[in-house]
Scaffold this motif. Sequence first.
Motif, mmCIF file in Angstrom:
data_model
loop_
_atom_site.group_PDB
_atom_site.id
_atom_site.type_symbol
_atom_site.label_atom_id
_atom_site.label_comp_id
_atom_site.label_asym_id
_atom_site.label_seq_id
_atom_site.Cartn_x
_atom_site.Cartn_y
_atom_site.Cartn_z
ATOM 1 N N UNK A 41 54.852 34.831 28.996
ATOM 2 C CA UNK A 41 54.693 36.060 29.769
ATOM 3 C C UNK A 41 55.196 35.859 31.182
ATOM 4 N N UNK A 42 55.281 34.610 31.600
ATOM 5 C CA UNK A 42 55.699 34.332 32.973
ATOM 6 C C UNK A 42 57.198 34.111 33.064
ATOM 7 N N UNK A 43 57.870 34.159 31.936
ATOM 8 C CA UNK A 43 59.312 34.035 31.930
ATOM 9 C C UNK A 43 59.799 32.609 32.057
ATOM 10 N N UNK A 44 58.919 31.635 32.046
ATOM 11 C CA UNK A 44 59.348 30.243 32.135
ATOM 12 C C UNK A 44 58.490 29.410 31.198
ATOM 13 N N UNK A 45 59.034 28.250 30.829
ATOM 14 C CA UNK A 45 58.359 27.452 29.819
ATOM 15 C C UNK A 45 57.038 26.902 30.320
ATOM 16 N N UNK A 46 56.030 26.873 29.442
ATOM 17 C CA UNK A 46 54.807 26.135 29.723
ATOM 18 C C UNK A 46 54.647 25.135 28.591
ATOM 19 N N UNK A 47 53.758 24.199 28.757
ATOM 20 C CA UNK A 47 53.557 23.201 27.725
ATOM 21 C C UNK A 47 52.296 23.528 26.955
ATOM 22 N N UNK A 48 52.308 23.189 25.664
ATOM 23 C CA UNK A 48 51.169 23.512 24.817
ATOM 24 C C UNK A 48 50.272 22.289 24.693
ATOM 25 N N UNK A 49 48.987 22.468 25.014
ATOM 26 C CA UNK A 49 48.044 21.352 24.938
ATOM 27 C C UNK A 49 47.826 20.945 23.493
ATOM 28 N N UNK A 50 47.850 19.671 23.206
ATOM 29 C CA UNK A 50 47.593 19.189 21.853
ATOM 30 C C UNK A 50 46.193 18.590 21.744
ATOM 31 N N UNK A 51 45.508 18.427 22.821
ATOM 32 C CA UNK A 51 44.160 17.875 22.788
ATOM 33 C C UNK A 51 43.630 17.917 24.195
ATOM 34 N N UNK A 52 42.374 18.356 24.386
ATOM 35 C CA UNK A 52 41.831 18.514 25.724
ATOM 36 C C UNK A 52 42.425 19.738 26.372
ATOM 37 N N UNK A 53 41.811 20.223 27.442
ATOM 38 C CA UNK A 53 42.353 21.392 28.141
ATOM 39 C C UNK A 53 42.085 22.663 27.367
ATOM 40 N N UNK A 54 42.643 23.750 27.867
ATOM 41 C CA UNK A 54 42.385 25.047 27.249
ATOM 42 C C UNK A 54 43.004 25.183 25.862
ATOM 43 N N UNK A 55 42.552 26.209 25.155
ATOM 44 C CA UNK A 55 43.044 26.462 23.800
ATOM 45 C C UNK A 55 44.261 27.385 23.889
ATOM 46 N N UNK A 56 45.443 26.769 24.006
ATOM 47 C CA UNK A 56 46.677 27.532 24.187
ATOM 48 C C UNK A 56 47.485 27.476 22.903
ATOM 49 N N UNK A 57 47.931 28.635 22.420
ATOM 50 C CA UNK A 57 48.704 28.614 21.181
ATOM 51 C C UNK A 57 50.191 28.426 21.477
ATOM 52 N N UNK A 58 50.998 28.436 20.435
ATOM 53 C CA UNK A 58 52.418 28.130 20.622
ATOM 54 C C UNK A 58 53.166 29.279 21.285
ATOM 55 N N UNK A 59 52.468 30.385 21.541
ATOM 56 C CA UNK A 59 53.086 31.510 22.252
ATOM 57 C C UNK A 59 52.505 31.666 23.653
ATOM 58 N N UNK A 60 51.729 30.654 24.075
ATOM 59 C CA UNK A 60 51.221 30.647 25.447
ATOM 60 C C UNK A 60 49.930 31.422 25.649
ATOM 61 N N UNK A 61 49.350 31.955 24.570
ATOM 62 C CA UNK A 61 48.103 32.716 24.726
ATOM 63 C C UNK A 61 46.928 31.750 24.864
ATOM 64 N N UNK A 62 46.136 31.966 25.894
ATOM 65 C CA UNK A 62 44.967 31.113 26.157
ATOM 66 C C UNK A 62 43.747 31.785 25.526
ATOM 67 N N UNK A 63 43.010 31.042 24.726
ATOM 68 C CA UNK A 63 41.895 31.623 23.972
ATOM 69 C C UNK A 63 40.567 31.402 24.691
ATOM 70 N N UNK A 64 39.925 32.542 25.032
ATOM 71 C CA UNK A 64 38.684 32.471 25.814
ATOM 72 C C UNK A 64 37.527 33.210 25.163
ATOM 73 N N UNK A 65 37.780 33.806 23.995
ATOM 74 C CA UNK A 65 36.789 34.689 23.384
ATOM 75 C C UNK A 65 36.531 34.216 21.959
ATOM 76 N N UNK A 66 35.295 33.872 21.637
ATOM 77 C CA UNK A 66 34.946 33.464 20.277
ATOM 78 C C UNK A 66 33.995 34.495 19.676
#
Length: 360
Positions: A18-43
Motif C-alpha cells: 500500500x505504500x508503493x515500496x517493498x516491505x519484508x515479511x516476518x517469518x517468526x517474531x514481530x507482527x503477523x504480516x502476510x505476503x501482501x503486507x497486511x498486518x493482522x490485529x484482529x482475532x
Amino acid sequence: MTTIPLTLGMPRPHPASQHGSAVLVAEGGGPLVDTFGRVHRDLRISLTDRCSLRCTYCMPEQGNEWLARASILTVDEIVRIATVAAAAGVTTFRLTGGEPLLRADIADVVRRLAEIEGVDGRPVELAMTTNGIRLPELLPELIDAGLGRLNISLDTLSRDRFRDLTRRDRLDDVLAGIAAAAASELRPLKINAVAMRDVNDDELVDLVQFALDHDAELRFIEQMPLDAGHTWDRSRMVTRDEILGTLATRWTLTPVPGRGGAPAERWTLDGGSRTVGVIASVTAPFCGDCDRLRLTADGQLRNCLFSTTEYDLLPILRTGGGDDAIDGMLRSCVRGKLPGHAINDPGFLQPARGMNAIGG
Ligand code: SAM
C-alpha cells in the motif's frame, strides 16, 4: 516505508505494498504480516457452533451435525492461543459463534481474555457479536468481567418475519437484550442486519431509526454465501448500492473517512454525529485491508471467512506443544492468506462450514 524485522528465512518482496515500496515479511517474531503486507490485529474467536436461533441464511432448520464436544476449546486453551496472538501484535478479540452467550463459562472467558495485554502493554479490546437473547441476565456480569463492546444482530422488527427468518419466536427476547445493552455504558453499540430481498428490504429505514432510538449504529451486511444449506443466490441479496439508495430517500448520507481495516463503510446521517454502516463483502470487497484471523470453536485457525484451508491447533494444544508452535501456526495461517475471497470468481467454492461453525 515500513520494515518488518526478519528473524528467520529469506526476505520476500511485498507484492502489492500500500505504500508503493517493498516491505519484508516476518517469518517468526514481530507482527503477523502476510505476503501482501497486511498486518493482522484482529482475532475473531468462535466459542461454540450452537445457537438459540436458526437463521435461514446461516443454519439449517434442524441444526447441524454439531462439532464434537471433545474438540471444543476449553477456556485455558482459548486464553493460551489468545495470549500468543496478543504477543504477535493482535489488539482486538471479538467473541462470536454460533451464539457466544450459550457458553456456560462465558463470564470466565471474558474475564480471562480481558486480562491479556497487547505488545504495547495496554489491555486488548474485547468485543462480542451476539443475538442478544441472554444479555438481560448476563450483561452486568460481562461488563464487570471486562467486555468492552457489543454488536447485536437484528434483521427485522416484525414478529412474524422474525419467526420465519430465525425459525424461533424470540423477537421480544432480542429486543430486551438490545434494551439492556442500550441502558448499559457499552459504547459504541452496533446492530447488525443482513439485508434480504423480499424479506426485510422494506424495513431498512425503520431498522436505522430503531438503532438511532437505542443510541446504536445500524450496520447492514450483504448476504454472503455462508449458509449451511449452500442455498445462497446472488439475485436474492440486496446490494450496498440498493441499501444506500433506500437510505438516501430518508437521510443525506455523507461518507465518514478513515475506514482503515474496518469491514463497514460508514456514513453520517444528515450531517450529524449519527452514523450508519454497510458491510459490502460481495459487491465491494475490502480484502485489501483485511486484518482479521479467525479461530473456530474446535481450534482451527482460518485466514478468511471463505477459506477452504484450516490450520489445526488442537494437536499442538493437546499433545504438549509449546507456545512457539502456536505462534508458528498463526504465522503459517497468515502466510497462506490469499489476496481476496474470490466470491465473485466463476470457480468460487463455498467453504464446507456454515457461518455458525466458522464464527461470524
Ligand atoms: N449468534 C451471534 C449473532 O447472532 O450475532 C453471532 C454469530 S452470527 C454467525 C454473526 C453475524 O453473522 C450475525 O450478524 C449474522 O447476521 C451474520 N451472518 C450469518 N450468516 C450470514 C450470511 N450468510 N451472510 C451475511 N451475514 C451473515
